[in-house]
Design a protein around this motif. Structure first.
Motif, PDB file in Angstrom:
ATOM      1  N   ARG A  29      -0.284 -19.463  -5.707  1.00  0.00           N
ATOM      2  CA  ARG A  29      -0.787 -19.542  -7.087  1.00  0.00           C
ATOM      3  C   ARG A  29      -1.110 -18.155  -7.618  1.00  0.00           C
ATOM      4  O   ARG A  29      -0.788 -17.830  -8.756  1.00  0.00           O
ATOM      5  CB  ARG A  29      -2.040 -20.422  -7.151  1.00  0.00           C
ATOM      6  CG  ARG A  29      -1.782 -21.864  -7.444  1.00  0.00           C
ATOM      7  CD  ARG A  29      -3.044 -22.625  -7.821  1.00  0.00           C
ATOM      8  NE  ARG A  29      -4.190 -22.388  -6.961  1.00  0.00           N
ATOM      9  CZ  ARG A  29      -4.436 -23.023  -5.815  1.00  0.00           C
ATOM     10  NH1 ARG A  29      -3.606 -23.945  -5.389  1.00  0.00           N
ATOM     11  NH2 ARG A  29      -5.512 -22.738  -5.105  1.00  0.00           N
ATOM     12  N   TRP A  30      -1.766 -17.338  -6.783  1.00  0.00           N
ATOM     13  CA  TRP A  30      -2.105 -15.982  -7.202  1.00  0.00           C
ATOM     14  C   TRP A  30      -0.850 -15.183  -7.525  1.00  0.00           C
ATOM     15  O   TRP A  30      -0.810 -14.463  -8.516  1.00  0.00           O
ATOM     16  CB  TRP A  30      -2.911 -15.271  -6.130  1.00  0.00           C
ATOM     17  CG  TRP A  30      -4.340 -15.689  -6.035  1.00  0.00           C
ATOM     18  CD1 TRP A  30      -5.011 -16.544  -6.856  1.00  0.00           C
ATOM     19  CD2 TRP A  30      -5.281 -15.252  -5.064  1.00  0.00           C
ATOM     20  NE1 TRP A  30      -6.317 -16.676  -6.449  1.00  0.00           N
ATOM     21  CE2 TRP A  30      -6.508 -15.887  -5.347  1.00  0.00           C
ATOM     22  CE3 TRP A  30      -5.209 -14.406  -3.972  1.00  0.00           C
ATOM     23  CZ2 TRP A  30      -7.648 -15.673  -4.578  1.00  0.00           C
ATOM     24  CZ3 TRP A  30      -6.347 -14.193  -3.215  1.00  0.00           C
ATOM     25  CH2 TRP A  30      -7.546 -14.823  -3.520  1.00  0.00           C
ATOM     26  N   ARG A  31       0.163 -15.307  -6.675  1.00  0.00           N
ATOM     27  CA  ARG A  31       1.414 -14.568  -6.933  1.00  0.00           C
ATOM     28  C   ARG A  31       2.051 -15.051  -8.231  1.00  0.00           C
ATOM     29  O   ARG A  31       2.537 -14.242  -9.026  1.00  0.00           O
ATOM     30  CB  ARG A  31       2.377 -14.714  -5.755  1.00  0.00           C
ATOM     31  CG  ARG A  31       1.930 -13.972  -4.510  1.00  0.00           C
ATOM     32  CD  ARG A  31       3.018 -13.900  -3.455  1.00  0.00           C
ATOM     33  NE  ARG A  31       3.553 -15.192  -3.082  1.00  0.00           N
ATOM     34  CZ  ARG A  31       3.037 -15.981  -2.138  1.00  0.00           C
ATOM     35  NH1 ARG A  31       1.972 -15.616  -1.464  1.00  0.00           N
ATOM     36  NH2 ARG A  31       3.600 -17.141  -1.855  1.00  0.00           N
ATOM     37  N   HIS A  32       2.044 -16.344  -8.460  1.00  0.00           N
ATOM     38  CA  HIS A  32       2.636 -16.914  -9.670  1.00  0.00           C
ATOM     39  C   HIS A  32       1.884 -16.451 -10.927  1.00  0.00           C
ATOM     40  O   HIS A  32       2.494 -16.203 -11.964  1.00  0.00           O
ATOM     41  CB  HIS A  32       2.630 -18.441  -9.578  1.00  0.00           C
ATOM     42  CG  HIS A  32       3.208 -19.117 -10.778  1.00  0.00           C
ATOM     43  ND1 HIS A  32       4.562 -19.129 -11.038  1.00  0.00           N
ATOM     44  CD2 HIS A  32       2.606 -19.791 -11.786  1.00  0.00           C
ATOM     45  CE1 HIS A  32       4.764 -19.789 -12.176  1.00  0.00           C
ATOM     46  NE2 HIS A  32       3.602 -20.195 -12.642  1.00  0.00           N
ATOM     47  N   PRO A  37      -3.896  -9.725  -4.305  1.00  0.00           N
ATOM     48  CA  PRO A  37      -3.469  -8.447  -3.739  1.00  0.00           C
ATOM     49  C   PRO A  37      -1.974  -8.187  -3.949  1.00  0.00           C
ATOM     50  O   PRO A  37      -1.184  -9.120  -4.137  1.00  0.00           O
ATOM     51  CB  PRO A  37      -3.791  -8.596  -2.248  1.00  0.00           C
ATOM     52  CG  PRO A  37      -3.844 -10.064  -2.001  1.00  0.00           C
ATOM     53  CD  PRO A  37      -4.275 -10.698  -3.276  1.00  0.00           C
ATOM     54  N   ALA A  38      -1.629  -6.895  -3.904  1.00  0.00           N
ATOM     55  CA  ALA A  38      -0.218  -6.501  -4.012  1.00  0.00           C
ATOM     56  C   ALA A  38       0.552  -7.034  -2.805  1.00  0.00           C
ATOM     57  O   ALA A  38      -0.012  -7.203  -1.718  1.00  0.00           O
ATOM     58  CB  ALA A  38      -0.113  -4.981  -4.076  1.00  0.00           C
ATOM     59  N   TYR A  39       1.829  -7.300  -3.023  1.00  0.00           N
ATOM     60  CA  TYR A  39       2.669  -7.836  -1.941  1.00  0.00           C
ATOM     61  C   TYR A  39       4.106  -7.388  -2.148  1.00  0.00           C
ATOM     62  O   TYR A  39       4.487  -6.919  -3.217  1.00  0.00           O
ATOM     63  CB  TYR A  39       2.594  -9.366  -1.896  1.00  0.00           C
ATOM     64  CG  TYR A  39       3.136 -10.045  -3.130  1.00  0.00           C
ATOM     65  CD1 TYR A  39       4.458 -10.466  -3.199  1.00  0.00           C
ATOM     66  CD2 TYR A  39       2.333 -10.258  -4.250  1.00  0.00           C
ATOM     67  CE1 TYR A  39       4.958 -11.076  -4.341  1.00  0.00           C
ATOM     68  CE2 TYR A  39       2.819 -10.873  -5.380  1.00  0.00           C
ATOM     69  CZ  TYR A  39       4.134 -11.274  -5.417  1.00  0.00           C
ATOM     70  OH  TYR A  39       4.631 -11.880  -6.550  1.00  0.00           O
ATOM     71  N   TYR A  40       4.878  -7.538  -1.092  1.00  0.00           N
ATOM     72  CA  TYR A  40       6.324  -7.304  -1.154  1.00  0.00           C
ATOM     73  C   TYR A  40       7.008  -8.648  -1.006  1.00  0.00           C
ATOM     74  O   TYR A  40       6.556  -9.502  -0.243  1.00  0.00           O
ATOM     75  CB  TYR A  40       6.793  -6.413   0.005  1.00  0.00           C
ATOM     76  CG  TYR A  40       6.322  -4.997  -0.091  1.00  0.00           C
ATOM     77  CD1 TYR A  40       7.037  -4.056  -0.821  1.00  0.00           C
ATOM     78  CD2 TYR A  40       5.172  -4.588   0.558  1.00  0.00           C
ATOM     79  CE1 TYR A  40       6.610  -2.744  -0.903  1.00  0.00           C
ATOM     80  CE2 TYR A  40       4.733  -3.283   0.483  1.00  0.00           C
ATOM     81  CZ  TYR A  40       5.452  -2.367  -0.243  1.00  0.00           C
ATOM     82  OH  TYR A  40       5.024  -1.068  -0.322  1.00  0.00           O
ATOM     83  N   LYS A  41       8.089  -8.831  -1.729  1.00  0.00           N
ATOM     84  CA  LYS A  41       8.900 -10.031  -1.565  1.00  0.00           C
ATOM     85  C   LYS A  41      10.284  -9.562  -1.144  1.00  0.00           C
ATOM     86  O   LYS A  41      11.008  -8.934  -1.918  1.00  0.00           O
ATOM     87  CB  LYS A  41       8.983 -10.834  -2.857  1.00  0.00           C
ATOM     88  CG  LYS A  41       9.734 -12.130  -2.670  1.00  0.00           C
ATOM     89  CD  LYS A  41       9.637 -13.022  -3.882  1.00  0.00           C
ATOM     90  CE  LYS A  41      10.349 -14.324  -3.578  1.00  0.00           C
ATOM     91  NZ  LYS A  41      10.327 -15.228  -4.702  1.00  0.00           N
TER      92      LYS A  41
END
Length: 67
Positions: A29-32, A37-41
């Motif tokens: 949900r946070w990514r959407h 926090p920052a992340y790599y996909k």
């Protein structure tokens, strides 16, 4: 503030250390919503760097005595 996560470690979904932030659905949900926090996909794999998790945690620190 001491680091919560190891700075030079990468964390992937399913790592028990990430559960301090929430379950997979909460992180999704946070990514959407472009929060959290920052992340790599990379393909379908989500990777969080320990350094980024610590920076995010520090920004979200609440001090009830700071008035």
């Amino acid at each position: 503030m001491p680091d919560i996560f190891e700075n030079d470690r990468n964390y992937v979904l399913g790592d028990p250390e990430l559960e301090i932030l929430g379950d997979r659905q909460k992180l999704a949900r946070w990514r959407h919503m472009n929060v959290g926090p920052a992340y790599y996909k990379l393909g379908r794999k989500i990777i969080y760097r320990g350094f980024d998790l610590n920076v995010w945690a520090a920004k979200n620190r609440q001090d009830p005595n700071a008035c």
